[in-house]
Scaffold this motif. Structure first.
Motif, PDB file in Angstrom:
ATOM      1  N   LEU A  52       0.855  -0.936   0.029  1.00  0.00           N
ATOM      2  CA  LEU A  52      -0.181  -0.003  -0.066  1.00  0.00           C
ATOM      3  C   LEU A  52       0.954   1.109   0.034  1.00  0.00           C
ATOM      4  CD1 LEU A  52      -2.362  -0.924   2.702  1.00  0.00           C
ATOM      5  CD2 LEU A  52      -3.004  -0.716   0.167  1.00  0.00           C
ATOM      6  N   PRO A  53       0.278   2.330  -0.376  1.00  0.00           N
ATOM      7  CA  PRO A  53       1.005   3.532  -0.435  1.00  0.00           C
ATOM      8  C   PRO A  53       0.706   4.134   0.899  1.00  0.00           C
ATOM      9  CG  PRO A  53      -0.957   3.867  -1.849  1.00  0.00           C
ATOM     10  CD  PRO A  53      -0.949   2.478  -1.454  1.00  0.00           C
ATOM     11  N   MET A  54       1.845   4.805   1.364  1.00  0.00           N
ATOM     12  CA  MET A  54       1.577   5.469   2.861  1.00  0.00           C
ATOM     13  C   MET A  54       0.459   6.274   3.178  1.00  0.00           C
ATOM     14  SD  MET A  54       4.810   4.799   3.754  1.00  0.00           S
ATOM     15  CE  MET A  54       6.429   4.596   3.002  1.00  0.00           C
ATOM     16  N   ARG A  55      -0.149   7.005   2.074  1.00  0.00           N
ATOM     17  CA  ARG A  55      -1.295   7.596   2.571  1.00  0.00           C
ATOM     18  C   ARG A  55      -2.422   6.792   2.713  1.00  0.00           C
ATOM     19  NH1 ARG A  55      -2.014  12.502   1.957  1.00  0.00           N
ATOM     20  NH2 ARG A  55      -0.134  13.058   0.417  1.00  0.00           N
ATOM     21  N   ARG A  56      -2.651   5.684   1.904  1.00  0.00           N
ATOM     22  CA  ARG A  56      -3.804   4.685   1.944  1.00  0.00           C
ATOM     23  C   ARG A  56      -3.433   4.062   3.513  1.00  0.00           C
ATOM     24  NH1 ARG A  56      -5.260   1.763  -2.073  1.00  0.00           N
ATOM     25  NH2 ARG A  56      -5.641   3.642  -3.053  1.00  0.00           N
ATOM     26  N   ARG A  83      10.444  -0.475   0.438  1.00  0.00           N
ATOM     27  CA  ARG A  83       9.475   0.522  -0.524  1.00  0.00           C
ATOM     28  C   ARG A  83       9.892   0.380  -1.961  1.00  0.00           C
ATOM     29  NH1 ARG A  83      10.960   4.008   3.923  1.00  0.00           N
ATOM     30  NH2 ARG A  83       9.325   5.258   4.718  1.00  0.00           N
ATOM     31  N   ARG A  84       8.957   0.156  -2.702  1.00  0.00           N
ATOM     32  CA  ARG A  84       9.010  -0.028  -4.276  1.00  0.00           C
ATOM     33  C   ARG A  84       7.943   0.891  -5.189  1.00  0.00           C
ATOM     34  NH1 ARG A  84       5.990  -5.760  -3.896  1.00  0.00           N
ATOM     35  NH2 ARG A  84       7.722  -6.367  -2.553  1.00  0.00           N
ATOM     36  N   PRO A  85       8.443   1.195  -6.300  1.00  0.00           N
ATOM     37  CA  PRO A  85       7.641   1.973  -7.123  1.00  0.00           C
ATOM     38  C   PRO A  85       6.094   1.421  -7.339  1.00  0.00           C
ATOM     39  CG  PRO A  85       9.697   1.673  -8.087  1.00  0.00           C
ATOM     40  CD  PRO A  85       9.733   0.852  -7.085  1.00  0.00           C
ATOM     41  N   ASP A  86       5.056   2.093  -7.436  1.00  0.00           N
ATOM     42  CA  ASP A  86       3.687   1.486  -7.635  1.00  0.00           C
ATOM     43  C   ASP A  86       3.785   1.316  -9.311  1.00  0.00           C
ATOM     44  OD1 ASP A  86       1.094   0.926  -8.382  1.00  0.00           O
ATOM     45  OD2 ASP A  86       0.217   2.494  -7.087  1.00  0.00           O
ATOM     46  N   PRO A  87       3.480  -0.099  -9.655  1.00  0.00           N
ATOM     47  CA  PRO A  87       3.507  -0.188 -11.350  1.00  0.00           C
ATOM     48  C   PRO A  87       2.477   0.569 -11.634  1.00  0.00           C
ATOM     49  CG  PRO A  87       3.094  -2.163  -9.925  1.00  0.00           C
ATOM     50  CD  PRO A  87       3.313  -1.191  -8.940  1.00  0.00           C
ATOM     51  N   LYS A  93       5.193   5.369  -4.068  1.00  0.00           N
ATOM     52  CA  LYS A  93       5.914   4.696  -3.638  1.00  0.00           C
ATOM     53  C   LYS A  93       4.964   3.575  -2.643  1.00  0.00           C
ATOM     54  CE  LYS A  93      10.450   5.386  -4.377  1.00  0.00           C
ATOM     55  NZ  LYS A  93      11.025   4.690  -5.432  1.00  0.00           N
ATOM     56  N   LEU A  94       5.111   2.224  -2.748  1.00  0.00           N
ATOM     57  CA  LEU A  94       4.273   1.436  -1.947  1.00  0.00           C
ATOM     58  C   LEU A  94       5.286   0.828  -1.065  1.00  0.00           C
ATOM     59  CD1 LEU A  94       2.539  -0.584  -4.931  1.00  0.00           C
ATOM     60  CD2 LEU A  94       1.581   1.182  -3.531  1.00  0.00           C
ATOM     61  N   ALA A  95       4.723   0.700   0.264  1.00  0.00           N
ATOM     62  CA  ALA A  95       5.249   0.038   1.333  1.00  0.00           C
ATOM     63  C   ALA A  95       4.970  -1.515   1.081  1.00  0.00           C
ATOM     64  CB  ALA A  95       4.859   0.348   2.678  1.00  0.00           C
ATOM     65  N   ALA A  96       5.812  -2.568   1.058  1.00  0.00           N
ATOM     66  CA  ALA A  96       5.572  -3.963   0.893  1.00  0.00           C
ATOM     67  C   ALA A  96       6.259  -4.593   1.774  1.00  0.00           C
ATOM     68  CB  ALA A  96       5.982  -4.233  -0.616  1.00  0.00           C
ATOM     69  N   PRO A  97       5.732  -5.738   2.341  1.00  0.00           N
ATOM     70  CA  PRO A  97       6.682  -6.727   3.220  1.00  0.00           C
ATOM     71  C   PRO A  97       7.580  -7.530   2.343  1.00  0.00           C
ATOM     72  CG  PRO A  97       4.239  -7.629   2.756  1.00  0.00           C
ATOM     73  CD  PRO A  97       4.317  -6.368   2.006  1.00  0.00           C
ATOM     74  N   THR A  98       8.722  -7.653   3.236  1.00  0.00           N
ATOM     75  CA  THR A  98       9.653  -8.416   2.679  1.00  0.00           C
ATOM     76  C   THR A  98       9.329  -9.926   2.890  1.00  0.00           C
ATOM     77  OG1 THR A  98      10.981  -8.465   4.787  1.00  0.00           O
ATOM     78  CG2 THR A  98      11.407  -6.910   3.077  1.00  0.00           C
ATOM     79  N   ASP A  99       9.927 -10.998   2.515  1.00  0.00           N
ATOM     80  CA  ASP A  99       9.696 -12.440   2.974  1.00  0.00           C
ATOM     81  C   ASP A  99       9.443 -12.384   4.592  1.00  0.00           C
ATOM     82  OD1 ASP A  99       9.378 -13.195   0.187  1.00  0.00           O
ATOM     83  OD2 ASP A  99      11.118 -14.071   0.251  1.00  0.00           O
ATOM     84  N   GLU A 100      10.543 -11.726   5.081  1.00  0.00           N
ATOM     85  CA  GLU A 100      10.652 -11.680   6.596  1.00  0.00           C
ATOM     86  C   GLU A 100       9.437 -11.091   7.221  1.00  0.00           C
ATOM     87  OE1 GLU A 100      11.896 -12.982  10.368  1.00  0.00           O
ATOM     88  OE2 GLU A 100      12.666 -13.751   8.567  1.00  0.00           O
TER      89      GLU A 100
END
Length: 143
Positions: A52-56, A83-87, A93-100
């Motif tokens: 999700l983006p930070m704002r959401r 953090r990764r770009p939103d496709p 920028k989207l915040a996304a969980p790593t595998d951990e």
């Protein structure tokens, strides 16, 4: 509203308050077992469902985006979030969980035990009804 209905409403509100308080207490305890604050655990749980983006994230948790930035910074420094770009929009920028991060979120969810036993005493039909009633209260019931 009749006095009986009014009294019943007060009783239901009190019971909901007790459930919420127990949930928060259990959630904070479970989060601390993973060296997380409750806020960090909630963000990680949201992100485990979808990046999700930070704002959401801020909207969902009803807090300021600047607070979320700090929480995500701390989760990122622990290797739980990236953090990764939103496709759909490379400017976002989207915040996304790593595998951990996903493993930690799953372990956190699995350690929330306060409701399992009481809910386990309800039949499937009772749990389904409870879910539907809560969804109606929140205005999220499927149509």
């Amino acid at each position: 509203m009749t006095p009986r209905a009014d009294h019943l409403t007060v009783e239901v509100v009190d019971l909901i308050g007790t459930v919420v308080a127990r949930y928060h207490e259990e959630y904070e305890h479970a989060a601390s077992q993973h060296s997380l604050t409750g806020a960090q655990a909630r963000v990680l749980g949201l992100l485990a469902a979808q990046p999700l983006p930070m704002r959401r994230i801020a909207q969902r948790l009803k807090c300021e985006p600047s607070n979320i930035t700090g929480i995500v910074d701390r989760l990122e420094s622990r290797g739980l979030v990236e953090r990764r770009p939103d496709p759909a929009d490379r400017r976002v920028k989207l915040a996304a969980p790593t595998d951990e991060g996903r493993r930690t979120a799953e372990a956190l969810r699995g350690s929330l035990n306060f409701a399992r036993e009481p809910l386990g005493r309800l039949t499937v039909a009772e749990r389904t009804l409870l879910k539907e009633l809560l969804q109606r209260m929140l205005g999220t019931a499927p149509e």
